[in-house]
Design a protein around this motif. Structure first.
Motif, PDB file in Angstrom:
ATOM      1  N   VAL A 110      17.424   1.279  13.840  1.00  0.00           N
ATOM      2  CA  VAL A 110      16.893   0.583  12.665  1.00  0.00           C
ATOM      3  C   VAL A 110      17.342   1.280  11.381  1.00  0.00           C
ATOM      4  O   VAL A 110      17.673   0.619  10.393  1.00  0.00           O
ATOM      5  CB  VAL A 110      15.355   0.505  12.740  1.00  0.00           C
ATOM      6  CG1 VAL A 110      14.774  -0.064  11.451  1.00  0.00           C
ATOM      7  CG2 VAL A 110      14.930  -0.335  13.924  1.00  0.00           C
ATOM      8  N   VAL A 111      17.387   2.604  11.403  1.00  0.00           N
ATOM      9  CA  VAL A 111      17.875   3.334  10.226  1.00  0.00           C
ATOM     10  C   VAL A 111      19.314   2.929   9.917  1.00  0.00           C
ATOM     11  O   VAL A 111      19.672   2.658   8.771  1.00  0.00           O
ATOM     12  CB  VAL A 111      17.797   4.855  10.440  1.00  0.00           C
ATOM     13  CG1 VAL A 111      18.395   5.588   9.241  1.00  0.00           C
ATOM     14  CG2 VAL A 111      16.354   5.295  10.637  1.00  0.00           C
ATOM     15  N   ARG A 112      20.147   2.873  10.947  1.00  0.00           N
ATOM     16  CA  ARG A 112      21.543   2.472  10.739  1.00  0.00           C
ATOM     17  C   ARG A 112      21.634   1.037  10.241  1.00  0.00           C
ATOM     18  O   ARG A 112      22.450   0.705   9.382  1.00  0.00           O
ATOM     19  CB  ARG A 112      22.324   2.637  12.047  1.00  0.00           C
ATOM     20  CG  ARG A 112      22.704   4.088  12.293  1.00  0.00           C
ATOM     21  CD  ARG A 112      23.025   4.423  13.721  1.00  0.00           C
ATOM     22  NE  ARG A 112      23.799   3.429  14.429  1.00  0.00           N
ATOM     23  CZ  ARG A 112      23.718   3.236  15.750  1.00  0.00           C
ATOM     24  NH1 ARG A 112      22.875   3.967  16.469  1.00  0.00           N
ATOM     25  NH2 ARG A 112      24.465   2.342  16.345  1.00  0.00           N
ATOM     26  N   LEU A 113      20.767   0.171  10.772  1.00  0.00           N
ATOM     27  CA  LEU A 113      20.735  -1.225  10.352  1.00  0.00           C
ATOM     28  C   LEU A 113      20.398  -1.329   8.873  1.00  0.00           C
ATOM     29  O   LEU A 113      21.071  -2.038   8.102  1.00  0.00           O
ATOM     30  CB  LEU A 113      19.690  -1.968  11.188  1.00  0.00           C
ATOM     31  CG  LEU A 113      19.785  -3.491  11.260  1.00  0.00           C
ATOM     32  CD1 LEU A 113      21.038  -3.912  11.992  1.00  0.00           C
ATOM     33  CD2 LEU A 113      18.557  -4.040  11.981  1.00  0.00           C
ATOM     34  N   ILE A 114      19.354  -0.627   8.452  1.00  0.00           N
ATOM     35  CA  ILE A 114      18.945  -0.641   7.046  1.00  0.00           C
ATOM     36  C   ILE A 114      20.060  -0.124   6.159  1.00  0.00           C
ATOM     37  O   ILE A 114      20.422  -0.743   5.148  1.00  0.00           O
ATOM     38  CB  ILE A 114      17.669   0.205   6.856  1.00  0.00           C
ATOM     39  CG1 ILE A 114      16.481  -0.434   7.565  1.00  0.00           C
ATOM     40  CG2 ILE A 114      17.365   0.397   5.367  1.00  0.00           C
ATOM     41  CD1 ILE A 114      15.256   0.459   7.639  1.00  0.00           C
ATOM     42  N   ARG A 120      23.508  -2.577   6.456  1.00  0.00           N
ATOM     43  CA  ARG A 120      23.413  -3.972   6.013  1.00  0.00           C
ATOM     44  C   ARG A 120      22.950  -4.106   4.572  1.00  0.00           C
ATOM     45  O   ARG A 120      23.392  -5.016   3.870  1.00  0.00           O
ATOM     46  CB  ARG A 120      22.513  -4.753   6.968  1.00  0.00           C
ATOM     47  CG  ARG A 120      23.079  -4.729   8.379  1.00  0.00           C
ATOM     48  CD  ARG A 120      22.499  -5.744   9.295  1.00  0.00           C
ATOM     49  NE  ARG A 120      23.101  -5.643  10.621  1.00  0.00           N
ATOM     50  CZ  ARG A 120      22.780  -6.412  11.647  1.00  0.00           C
ATOM     51  NH1 ARG A 120      21.853  -7.349  11.502  1.00  0.00           N
ATOM     52  NH2 ARG A 120      23.381  -6.258  12.819  1.00  0.00           N
ATOM     53  N   PHE A 121      22.091  -3.205   4.123  1.00  0.00           N
ATOM     54  CA  PHE A 121      21.646  -3.338   2.727  1.00  0.00           C
ATOM     55  C   PHE A 121      22.654  -2.752   1.742  1.00  0.00           C
ATOM     56  O   PHE A 121      22.701  -3.166   0.594  1.00  0.00           O
ATOM     57  CB  PHE A 121      20.249  -2.743   2.560  1.00  0.00           C
ATOM     58  CG  PHE A 121      19.185  -3.720   2.953  1.00  0.00           C
ATOM     59  CD1 PHE A 121      18.630  -4.573   2.016  1.00  0.00           C
ATOM     60  CD2 PHE A 121      18.777  -3.828   4.271  1.00  0.00           C
ATOM     61  CE1 PHE A 121      17.675  -5.504   2.377  1.00  0.00           C
ATOM     62  CE2 PHE A 121      17.832  -4.757   4.649  1.00  0.00           C
ATOM     63  CZ  PHE A 121      17.274  -5.602   3.700  1.00  0.00           C
ATOM     64  N   ARG A 122      23.461  -1.817   2.195  1.00  0.00           N
ATOM     65  CA  ARG A 122      24.564  -1.382   1.344  1.00  0.00           C
ATOM     66  C   ARG A 122      25.550  -2.526   1.162  1.00  0.00           C
ATOM     67  O   ARG A 122      26.048  -2.774   0.061  1.00  0.00           O
ATOM     68  CB  ARG A 122      25.267  -0.169   1.952  1.00  0.00           C
ATOM     69  CG  ARG A 122      24.439   1.108   1.911  1.00  0.00           C
ATOM     70  CD  ARG A 122      25.127   2.237   2.644  1.00  0.00           C
ATOM     71  NE  ARG A 122      26.300   2.690   1.932  1.00  0.00           N
ATOM     72  CZ  ARG A 122      27.289   3.373   2.487  1.00  0.00           C
ATOM     73  NH1 ARG A 122      27.259   3.647   3.775  1.00  0.00           N
ATOM     74  NH2 ARG A 122      28.296   3.768   1.766  1.00  0.00           N
ATOM     75  N   ARG A 154      22.970 -12.226   8.361  1.00  0.00           N
ATOM     76  CA  ARG A 154      23.619 -10.915   8.370  1.00  0.00           C
ATOM     77  C   ARG A 154      22.598  -9.782   8.451  1.00  0.00           C
ATOM     78  O   ARG A 154      22.878  -8.717   9.001  1.00  0.00           O
ATOM     79  CB  ARG A 154      24.467 -10.745   7.104  1.00  0.00           C
ATOM     80  CG  ARG A 154      25.695 -11.630   7.064  1.00  0.00           C
ATOM     81  CD  ARG A 154      26.380 -11.528   5.721  1.00  0.00           C
ATOM     82  NE  ARG A 154      27.462 -12.504   5.586  1.00  0.00           N
ATOM     83  CZ  ARG A 154      28.105 -12.740   4.446  1.00  0.00           C
ATOM     84  NH1 ARG A 154      27.769 -12.067   3.347  1.00  0.00           N
ATOM     85  NH2 ARG A 154      29.069 -13.627   4.413  1.00  0.00           N
ATOM     86  N   LEU A 155      21.409 -10.025   7.899  1.00  0.00           N
ATOM     87  CA  LEU A 155      20.362  -9.001   7.937  1.00  0.00           C
ATOM     88  C   LEU A 155      19.634  -8.978   9.274  1.00  0.00           C
ATOM     89  O   LEU A 155      18.767  -8.125   9.496  1.00  0.00           O
ATOM     90  CB  LEU A 155      19.356  -9.228   6.804  1.00  0.00           C
ATOM     91  CG  LEU A 155      19.886  -9.017   5.379  1.00  0.00           C
ATOM     92  CD1 LEU A 155      18.814  -9.379   4.355  1.00  0.00           C
ATOM     93  CD2 LEU A 155      20.343  -7.584   5.171  1.00  0.00           C
TER      94      LEU A 155
END
Length: 722
Positions: free
Chosen positions: A642-646, A649-651, A718-719
């Motif tokens: 989840v950390v990698r996802l945040i 994807r938000f970058r 995408r999120l």
């Protein structure tokens, strides 16, 4: 390790020299933000080599200095810059990173870029040696040690010490600096066989001396001898040093003051937070019987389970829950991990502490109990229902290992008056509040925060501006406390401007009374200034949220001049609009105004130029990609995936928002605070992430692209939500 391609090559090292070593001053941000920019055009093999160099460097760092999750995330992040990802189940990103061979201290991270430069320079020199010479160096620990310490920059680096240990553990200690080696040699000088005084500048000779000490002491203490853990040995060369100073502490030595406090004052290595039944209903039973207990009685004896996975499968089978990770963890830890000597804090819900106690017995399954059949004996001390402060509330879970939150634990024992030392590391109203306290959780470079404080102290007025969710209010309060030097509620005032806010609310005006008449009433800023005037030696901070939402000329009136730094004090006093004859007013010199602006608010007109001239403006940006933010999420227990996802994807989302200058721009990026965990010890998994995106992020995106719903839907996909 992470690829089948040859990357430990001279050409890959040269790529690191060209793009990193020779461009150290390029870019802004923390280590990884700068590193990413520096390596943007580097060959893929150089980027992959950089990830493997970090892996070697992180073998040094104990889990108390950096969690395994943080290490894994950072290594994966760097490797991904090459266009590929490390396989999810790669052994090198497993348990091997959850511990470390030493604790090099905070200086190691501060000077990490220097350590990496040394490593690259060392490899450059190594690649230039003939194979036969390399083999000769690796055949002798002392020859290798002499060679590595001749590399440029080796004298002040910790990596040469630990590389010698990693390669030759029988000859060197897991000590990352010279000073502790000197102290060991001095304390046990009679065991060193030398006919001359030891030259401490000759580090290899010092290593030989420490080895002699080890060999002599091993006769008494055996192979388990450890210079930090063997108490009698440690006490001889380390007089007090409960808290290591970063010169090579053992992996399980405390890293921080609070961790040291846990061991010294609570005399424990583990602290638990336990719910005393739903709503605390079982607390009286716990106290009367001297026990702690949990439910899930249908599982039977927890001792019969050999793994947490077995418990989880059984709970899922009986309860129908798809993924009962919290339930299985609580049962496994209560039955197999908790031990006599551990400390427990009993709680009711998320907001009340009921007692503290010490575990005195092993796990016992009491089948005859009507409920809560899994028990342990505990020596309890009640605290009569202490309310946990709102900003320190905990997760509403049955059992949580709170050892990883030593600051919270230390604070909690201060609240309940059960601790000999009630000071905390995050500052309070009775103690100092420093820049270091303010930095906790800010995700900003320290020099940036110091610059804001210096400017606010000098110019008196500043505005924090930024997109939604960058933590402007959080930052403002921290800045206020740091400027004042302590948490002082009476020295801080907080208001929020809106379109109906007026001079009469802010400064002074005629207001109706309860009896039907009218009276002159002073506004919130007037009263605040009078409070500050009575204590001229103390800083006061007036915080204004949404400062650009009000009619600023109307709200400030004649104070537009008085708030200027060089117009403060009685010499510049003026008559206010509603003042009595002869009455004059001025803004005290110790009053500081800190405003906040949301740059994504489309409805706002441009800020009054007169106000812009009187305020210093500071832009806050989303912290995605910053090392501090990633480490904060990992340490808070957010799932690594989840950390990698945040982060990823938000970058990417913010990059598109920033580049859409026709409709949006940088002022509309999505801030990081949506994903800052609000509860201590809760579960932050993919469902938590999706819930935030669906309920808080998507409505904002649909407002951004109200005229293009298809684009908003694509971003939702995408999120990871739809």
């Amino acid at each position: 390790m992470f690829t089948d391609q040859p990357i430990w090559t001279a050409s890959a090292v040269q790529g690191l020299i060209t793009h990193y070593v020779e461009n150290l001053d390029e870019g802004e941000g923390d280590f990884f933000q700068k590193f990413e920019k520096q390596m943007a055009d580097a060959p893929p093999q150089s980027v992959r080599l950089a990830a493997e160099l970090l892996w070697v460097m992180y073998l040094i760092v104990s889990s108390r200095a950096a969690s395994g999750a943080t290490k894994r995330l950072q290594i994966r992040k760097v490797f991904a810059w090459s266009g590929e990802n490390i396989p999810e189940d790669h052994w090198a990103l497993g348990e091997v990173l959850d511990t470390g061979v030493a604790h090099p201290g905070t200086a190691y991270n501060t000077h990490r870029w220097r350590e990496l430069v040394f490593f690259i320079r060392m490899l450059e020199r190594w690649m230039g040696l003939p194979r036969a010479e390399r083999e000769e160096l690796l055949a002798s620990p002392w020859v290798f040690a002499e060679w590595v310490r001749q590399v440029e920059g080796a004298a002040r680096r910790q990596l040469p010490h630990i590389l010698c240990y990693l390669l030759f553990p029988d000859s060197f200690e897991a000590i990352t600096g010279r000073r502790h080696k000197e102290e060991i040699a001095e304390a046990f000088h009679e065991l060193i066989d030398t006919d001359r005084e030891l030259d401490y500048t000759d580090v290899t000779a010092l290593d030989r001396a420490v080895l002699q000490v080890r060999e002599a002491l091993s006769a008494e203490y055996g192979e388990e001898l450890h210079f930090y853990k063997t108490k009698a040995v440690a006490e001889r060369w380390r007089e007090d040093k409960t808290v290591p100073d970063g010169d090579g502490a053992a992996p399980d030595q405390p890293q921080t003051e609070s961790e040291a406090w846990l061991r010294k004052e609570l005399k424990t290595d583990r602290v638990w937070l336990l719910a005393a039944g739903e709503g605390g209903r079982l607390w009286t039973d716990f106290e009367r019987e001297g026990i702690a207990a949990i439910g899930w009685d249908y599982l039977g004896d927890l001792s019969a389970f050999s793994s947490r996975e077995e418990i989880q499968a059984e709970i899922a089978s009986v309860s129908g829950k798809e993924n009962p990770t919290n339930d299985s963890l609580a049962c496994w830890e209560f039955g197999h991990v908790m031990a006599a000597g551990d400390v427990i804090l009993a709680k009711r819900g998320a907001s009340t502490l009921l007692a503290h106690g010490r575990v005195t017995g092993d796990y016992v399954y009491e089948e005859d109990r009507a409920e809560y059949q899994h028990t342990r004996t505990v020596d309890w001390t009640p605290v009569e229902g202490w309310e946990i402060p709102e900003d320190r509330r905990v997760a509403n879970k049955t059992l949580t290992d709170f050892t990883k939150y030593p600051n919270w634990v230390r604070k909690a024992f201060g609240w309940i008056g059960a601790a000999p030392d009630e000071t905390t590391t995050d500052g309070d109203a009775s103690g100092p509040y420093t820049l270091q306290h303010a930095m906790e959780g800010l995700f900003m470079p320290e020099q940036n925060v110091q610059h804001i404080l210096d400017t606010l102290a000098q110019m008196k007025n500043a505005i924090l501006q930024g997109p939604p969710g960058v933590g402007k209010t959080f930052v403002a309060r921290r800045l206020a406390w740091a400027l004042i030097g302590r948490k002082a509620p009476e020295n801080v005032e907080f208001v929020q401007f809106h379109q109906s806010y007026a001079y009469e609310d802010f400064i002074q005006g005629i207001r109706p009374t309860r009896t039907g008449g009218f009276e002159l009433r002073n506004g919130v800023f007037y009263r605040f200034c009078e409070r500050a005037r009575a204590r001229p030696r103390e800083p006061f901070v007036f915080i204004i949220d949404e400062i650009n939402r009000g009619n600023l000329s109307r709200i400030f009136g004649e104070l537009m001049m008085l708030i200027e730094a060089d117009k403060r004090g009685a010499n510049h006093a003026v008559a206010l609009t509603y003042a009595h004859d002869g009455e004059r007013f001025s803004v005290p010199d110790n009053v500081h105004i800190l405003g906040m602006m949301n740059t994504a608010d489309r409805s706002l007109a441009m800020v009054d130029y007169a106000l812009r001239r009187r305020f210093a403006f500071f832009s806050l940006k989303p912290a995605y990609g910053s090392e501090a933010f990633i480490e904060h999420l990992a340490d808070a227990g957010v799932d690594e995936g989840v950390v990698r996802l945040i982060d990823e994807r938000f970058r990417a989302l913010n990059k598109e928002i920033s580049e859409d200058t026709q409709n949006l721009g940088p002022g509309f990026e999505i801030g990081h605070s949506y994903f800052v965990p609000s509860e201590i010890g809760s579960s932050f998994d993919i469902d938590w992430y999706r819930s935030i995106v669906r309920t808080q992020i998507l409505p904002l995106l649909r407002e951004y692209w109200f005229d293009n719903p298809a684009l908003a839907d694509r971003h939702a996909e995408r999120l990871g939500v739809s």
